[in-house]
Design an enzyme around this catalytic site. Structure first.
Site, short mmCIF file in Angstrom:
data_model
loop_
_atom_site.label_atom_id
_atom_site.label_comp_id
_atom_site.label_asym_id
_atom_site.label_seq_id
_atom_site.Cartn_x
_atom_site.Cartn_y
_atom_site.Cartn_z
N LYS A 164 -40.16 14.89 38.78
CA LYS A 164 -41.37 15.35 38.11
C LYS A 164 -41.01 16.25 36.93
O LYS A 164 -39.83 16.46 36.64
CB LYS A 164 -42.27 16.06 39.12
CG LYS A 164 -42.79 15.11 40.22
CD LYS A 164 -43.64 15.82 41.23
CE LYS A 164 -45.00 16.23 40.65
NZ LYS A 164 -45.84 15.07 40.30
N GLU A 197 -41.54 10.70 36.48
CA GLU A 197 -42.83 11.04 35.86
C GLU A 197 -42.62 11.23 34.36
O GLU A 197 -41.68 11.90 33.94
CB GLU A 197 -43.36 12.33 36.48
CG GLU A 197 -44.64 12.85 35.83
CD GLU A 197 -45.05 14.21 36.38
OE1 GLU A 197 -45.71 14.23 37.42
OE2 GLU A 197 -44.67 15.22 35.78
#
Length: 280
Positions: A164, A197
Site C-alpha cells: 500500500k 496499490e
C-alpha cells in the site's frame, strides 16, 4: 472456515459473558429444569452464522439438542424459524445472547454483501472484503461475506503481499518495494501473490514497468481514469478498484472492466439483522 479459530472465538465469548456463572438464571431457575426455545427471524435479509450458533449451544452444553430448519445463505423474512433448541433451561439462557450476537452481526454482513453483489449482476466484477474487521472476529465476518456472495481478500498480513501507499513510501518507491518483495519471498521460500496499490498513472506505469506481480489496486481513481487504467493494463494483471466506492457508484466502476471492487463497509459499517430467541 478455520475450526481452531472459530472454537477460540466461541470460548472467549463464553468466558467474557458467563464469568463465574449466570447468576440471573441460577437464582430463579431450577438447575434440573428443561425447556425449548426457537430462533425467530424479525427482519428480511440473508441468514448467516447458523452453524456457528449451533456450535455455541454445543460449547455451552453438549447435551442441548438442535433442530436446524434453515441453512446459511437463505433469504429469510419475518416470522420464519431458523432453529429449535431443547435442553437445560439454564444452558439455553446462557447461550442466548452469544448466539444472537454472532448470528445477527453475521447476517447483517451477509445481507449487505448480497446487496452489493446484486448491483453487479451481469458484470464480471466480484466484491471483495478487507481487513477492516472487528478485532478477534475476522473469521466470522469474512465467512459472512462469503455466505452473502462476496469473495474473501487476504485473511491477514500472512497470506498475501499487499504493498500500500505507506509501504511504497517507506521502501523508496514502487520499483524498490517490488524488487525487495520478490527477493524476500525467494529467500523465505514463500509462494504468495503480490498486489500493489497505485494512486495515479505515474505509479501505474511504474508497476507495469517492473512487473512480476499479480494484481493492481486502483486507489481512489475516478471512473474515467479507471477506464483508462483498464485499457493500459490490457489484461496483464488482475485489477481491483478501491476507495470511497458506494452502492450508488459501484455499478459504474464494475462496467469499467475491473475484476474486483473492495468494500470496507461490508464489515465495518454494518447494521445487524434482527433475530430473537424465544421460549415456547
Amino acid at each position: 472456515m478455520n475450526k481452531e479459530f472459530i472454537d477460540a472465538i466461541i470460548d472467549l465469548a463464553i468466558r467474557e459473558d458467563i464469568g463465574d456463572g449466570d447468576h440471573s438464571s441460577r437464582s430463579c431457575i431450577p438447575s434440573d429444569a428443561h425447556g425449548k426455545v426457537k430462533l425467530l427471524v424479525k427482519e428480511k435479509g440473508v441468514l448467516a452464522g447458523v452453524e456457528i450458533g449451533i456450535s455455541v449451544f454445543e460449547k455451552v452444553d453438549p447435551s442441548i439438542k438442535i433442530e436446524k430448519l434453515i441453512e446459511d445463505g437463505t433469504l429469510v423474512v419475518p416470522g420464519q424459524i431458523v432453529l429449535k433448541a431443547f435442553g437445560s433451561v439454564c444452558s439455553l439462557l446462557q447461550a442466548e445472547r452469544l448466539v444472537l450476537n454472532i448470528m445477527q452481526r453475521m447476517s447483517g454482513i451477509a445481507t449487505k454483501t448480497k446487496e452489493y453483489v446484486d448491483h453487479l449482476e451481469g458484470t464480471k466484477t466480484r466484491i471483495l472484503d478487507t481487513r477492516k474487521t472487528t478485532p478477534g472476529m475476522r473469521f466470522l465476518e469474512k465467512e459472512a461475506v462469503r455466505i452473502g456472495g462476496g469473495v474473501n481478500h487476504r485473511m491477514g498480513l500472512y497470506d498475501m503481499v499487499m504493498l500500500k501507499d505507506n509501504h511504497i513510501d517507506f521502501a523508496g518507491g514502487i520499483e524498490k518495494a517490488v524488487i525487495a518483495v520478490k527477493s524476500y519471498l525467494k529467500d523465505k521460500n514463500k509462494d504468495l501473490k503480490i498486489e500493489v496499490e497505485v494512486r495515479n498513472f505515474t505509479e501505474l506505469n511504474e508497476v507495469l514497468k517492473v512487473g512480476g506481480i499479480q494484481r493492481i489496486m486502483l486507489d481512489n481513481f475516478s471512473t474515467n481514469d479507471t477506464k483508462k487504467a483498464v485499457e493500459l493494463i490490457n489484461g496483464q494483471y488482475e485489477i481491483e478498484s478501491s476507495g470511497g466506492i458506494t452502492m450508488d457508484t459501484i455499478r459504474a466502476y464494475a462496467e469499467c472492466g475491473v475484476d474486483y471492487i473492495s468494500v470496507g463497509a461490508l464489515t465495518h459499517h454494518i447494521k445487524s439483522l434482527d433475530l430473537s430467541l424465544k421460549a415456547y
